[in-house]
Design a protein around this motif. Structure first.
Motif, PDB file in Angstrom:
ATOM      1  N   ASN A 180       8.926  15.773 -44.602  1.00 32.00           N
ATOM      2  CA  ASN A 180       8.694  14.584 -43.783  1.00 32.00           C
ATOM      3  C   ASN A 180       8.628  13.278 -44.566  1.00 32.00           C
ATOM      4  O   ASN A 180       7.978  12.331 -44.139  1.00 32.00           O
ATOM      5  CB  ASN A 180       7.399  14.765 -42.979  1.00 32.00           C
ATOM      6  CG  ASN A 180       7.467  15.965 -42.058  1.00 32.00           C
ATOM      7  OD1 ASN A 180       8.487  16.229 -41.441  1.00 32.00           O
ATOM      8  ND2 ASN A 180       6.374  16.720 -41.987  1.00 32.00           N
ATOM      9  N   GLY A 181       9.288  13.211 -45.696  1.00 31.11           N
ATOM     10  CA  GLY A 181       9.361  11.959 -46.414  1.00 31.11           C
ATOM     11  C   GLY A 181       8.196  11.718 -47.352  1.00 31.11           C
ATOM     12  O   GLY A 181       7.480  12.639 -47.763  1.00 31.11           O
ATOM     13  N   ILE A 182       7.981  10.431 -47.664  1.00 30.70           N
ATOM     14  CA  ILE A 182       7.006  10.028 -48.675  1.00 30.70           C
ATOM     15  C   ILE A 182       5.861   9.275 -48.025  1.00 30.70           C
ATOM     16  O   ILE A 182       6.071   8.426 -47.153  1.00 30.70           O
ATOM     17  CB  ILE A 182       7.675   9.156 -49.749  1.00 30.70           C
ATOM     18  CG1 ILE A 182       8.819   9.935 -50.426  1.00 30.70           C
ATOM     19  CG2 ILE A 182       6.663   8.705 -50.801  1.00 30.70           C
ATOM     20  CD1 ILE A 182       9.652   9.099 -51.379  1.00 30.70           C
ATOM     21  N   TYR A 183       4.639   9.577 -48.482  1.00 32.00           N
ATOM     22  CA  TYR A 183       3.429   8.958 -47.955  1.00 32.00           C
ATOM     23  C   TYR A 183       2.710   8.215 -49.083  1.00 32.00           C
ATOM     24  O   TYR A 183       2.800   8.597 -50.246  1.00 32.00           O
ATOM     25  CB  TYR A 183       2.482  10.015 -47.383  1.00 32.00           C
ATOM     26  CG  TYR A 183       2.985  10.694 -46.126  1.00 32.00           C
ATOM     27  CD1 TYR A 183       2.393  10.430 -44.894  1.00 32.00           C
ATOM     28  CD2 TYR A 183       4.031  11.612 -46.174  1.00 32.00           C
ATOM     29  CE1 TYR A 183       2.835  11.070 -43.735  1.00 32.00           C
ATOM     30  CE2 TYR A 183       4.484  12.243 -45.020  1.00 32.00           C
ATOM     31  CZ  TYR A 183       3.880  11.964 -43.816  1.00 32.00           C
ATOM     32  OH  TYR A 183       4.325  12.584 -42.674  1.00 32.00           O
ATOM     33  N   ASN A 201      13.380  15.118 -45.240  1.00 30.98           N
ATOM     34  CA  ASN A 201      14.054  16.417 -45.398  1.00 30.98           C
ATOM     35  C   ASN A 201      14.680  16.581 -46.779  1.00 30.98           C
ATOM     36  O   ASN A 201      15.674  17.298 -46.939  1.00 30.98           O
ATOM     37  CB  ASN A 201      15.130  16.613 -44.315  1.00 30.98           C
ATOM     38  CG  ASN A 201      14.543  16.599 -42.925  1.00 30.98           C
ATOM     39  OD1 ASN A 201      13.567  17.295 -42.642  1.00 30.98           O
ATOM     40  ND2 ASN A 201      15.117  15.793 -42.047  1.00 30.98           N
ATOM     41  N   ASN A 202      14.110  15.899 -47.757  1.00 35.01           N
ATOM     42  CA  ASN A 202      14.542  16.052 -49.141  1.00 35.01           C
ATOM     43  C   ASN A 202      13.348  16.427 -50.013  1.00 35.01           C
ATOM     44  O   ASN A 202      12.233  15.946 -49.789  1.00 35.01           O
ATOM     45  CB  ASN A 202      15.136  14.751 -49.677  1.00 35.01           C
ATOM     46  CG  ASN A 202      16.556  14.519 -49.221  1.00 35.01           C
ATOM     47  OD1 ASN A 202      17.491  15.091 -49.746  1.00 35.01           O
ATOM     48  ND2 ASN A 202      16.717  13.676 -48.203  1.00 35.01           N
ATOM     49  N   VAL A 203      13.585  17.267 -50.993  1.00 37.29           N
ATOM     50  CA  VAL A 203      12.562  17.560 -51.990  1.00 37.29           C
ATOM     51  C   VAL A 203      12.627  16.467 -53.050  1.00 37.29           C
ATOM     52  O   VAL A 203      13.677  16.225 -53.646  1.00 37.29           O
ATOM     53  CB  VAL A 203      12.777  18.941 -52.631  1.00 37.29           C
ATOM     54  CG1 VAL A 203      11.757  19.178 -53.737  1.00 37.29           C
ATOM     55  CG2 VAL A 203      12.672  20.043 -51.577  1.00 37.29           C
ATOM     56  N   ILE A 204      11.499  15.788 -53.264  1.00 35.16           N
ATOM     57  CA  ILE A 204      11.441  14.691 -54.220  1.00 35.16           C
ATOM     58  C   ILE A 204      10.967  15.212 -55.564  1.00 35.16           C
ATOM     59  O   ILE A 204       9.895  15.810 -55.668  1.00 35.16           O
ATOM     60  CB  ILE A 204      10.491  13.575 -53.729  1.00 35.16           C
ATOM     61  CG1 ILE A 204      10.842  13.158 -52.297  1.00 35.16           C
ATOM     62  CG2 ILE A 204      10.525  12.390 -54.682  1.00 35.16           C
ATOM     63  CD1 ILE A 204      12.223  12.604 -52.135  1.00 35.16           C
ATOM     64  N   HIS A 205      11.765  14.982 -56.595  1.00 37.11           N
ATOM     65  CA  HIS A 205      11.410  15.453 -57.934  1.00 37.11           C
ATOM     66  C   HIS A 205      10.695  14.397 -58.760  1.00 37.11           C
ATOM     67  O   HIS A 205       9.941  14.724 -59.676  1.00 37.11           O
ATOM     68  CB  HIS A 205      12.653  15.925 -58.676  1.00 37.11           C
ATOM     69  CG  HIS A 205      13.053  17.333 -58.342  1.00 37.11           C
ATOM     70  ND1 HIS A 205      12.170  18.378 -58.352  1.00 37.11           N
ATOM     71  CD2 HIS A 205      14.254  17.855 -57.984  1.00 37.11           C
ATOM     72  CE1 HIS A 205      12.802  19.494 -58.027  1.00 37.11           C
ATOM     73  NE2 HIS A 205      14.061  19.210 -57.791  1.00 37.11           N
TER      74      HIS A 205
END
Length: 236
Positions: A180-183, A201-205
């Motif tokens: 659900n994105g970045i918080y 919907n992306n895995v953030i590295h």
């Protein structure tokens, strides 16, 4: 004659520059037979003693440039994260976190979580995947919880969604959810950054800032750059 001397100096400069580039940087590879540990390194940090510390599956490794030292947590669980602050090397594992201090040439472990019933209920299978410092407090992060250590007490904060990692940028804590994105995490609350929905919907590295530009690194969709508060694909 002057032209010949200039040409000679130019060739000499090019040769020295090329030679220096061949020498730097110095890289040395180590196999598990060198450090007598496991294959996988989960996390690495450098202490104020300049030694390197590694979370190497079941082992806590220390390398001072000459000698490898190997230690095991008292509960013998897999070590997922290490973080250096002052003379302490903080360490995170399966339902366990604490710190190591070097005493009389040996690394001694001090548990911060033992006996505090922090990993109960929905947290009974948590692992500490990342450790970071923010405003003089140490944060131990699992995929579902934050454990905040102020030097005396530990506060447990439930994360209302599953995250990959937290990142500290510009005196802010960003929590990257799995779907659900970045918080942004502030005052014990998680607020979604709606202008960054492009990375939902992306895995953030990683989230990093360089020369006043913020970059968001995803697992499969490349890198995004912030402009006027919004994210755009980094075209390079």
């Amino acid at each position: 004659m002057l032209k010949k001397n200039c040409l000679f100096l130019f060739i000499l400069w090019c040769s020295l520059n090329s030679f220096s580039q061949e020498l730097l940087p110095f890289v040395e590879n180590f196999t598990k037979s060198n450090y007598n540990g496991d294959n996988q390194i989960w996390s690495v940090t450098q202490g104020n003693d300049n030694a390197m510390y590694f979370a190497n599956n079941h082992y806590f490794l220390r390398y001072n440039g000459v000698k490898w030292d190997k230690y095991i947590l008292p509960n013998k669980t897999i070590i997922r994260s290490v973080f250096s602050d002052g003379d302490r090397i903080y360490c995170g594992s399966y339902t366990e976190f604490g710190y190591w201090i070097r005493t009389n040439g040996e690394m001694i472990y001090h548990s911060l979580s033992k006996g505090k019933a922090l990993f109960t209920g929905y947290s009974n299978n948590e692992e500490i995947w990342k450790i970071f410092k923010f405003q003089q407090k140490i944060y131990f992060q699992s995929f579902n919880d934050l454990f905040v250590f102020d030097g005396k007490t530990i506060e447990k904060i439930r994360i209302p969604f599953q995250i990959s990692y937290c990142f500290v940028v510009d005196n802010k804590i960003y929590a990257a959810s799995v779907r659900n994105g970045i918080y942004e995490f502030e005052n014990k609350k998680f607020t979604k950054i709606e202008k960054w929905k492009i990375v939902d919907n992306n895995v953030i590295h990683a989230i990093e800032k360089n020369k006043n530009t913020l970059y968001v690194f995803t697992q499969k969709k490349g890198v995004f750059v912030e402009k006027n508060g919004e994210l755009y694909p980094w075209k390079i």
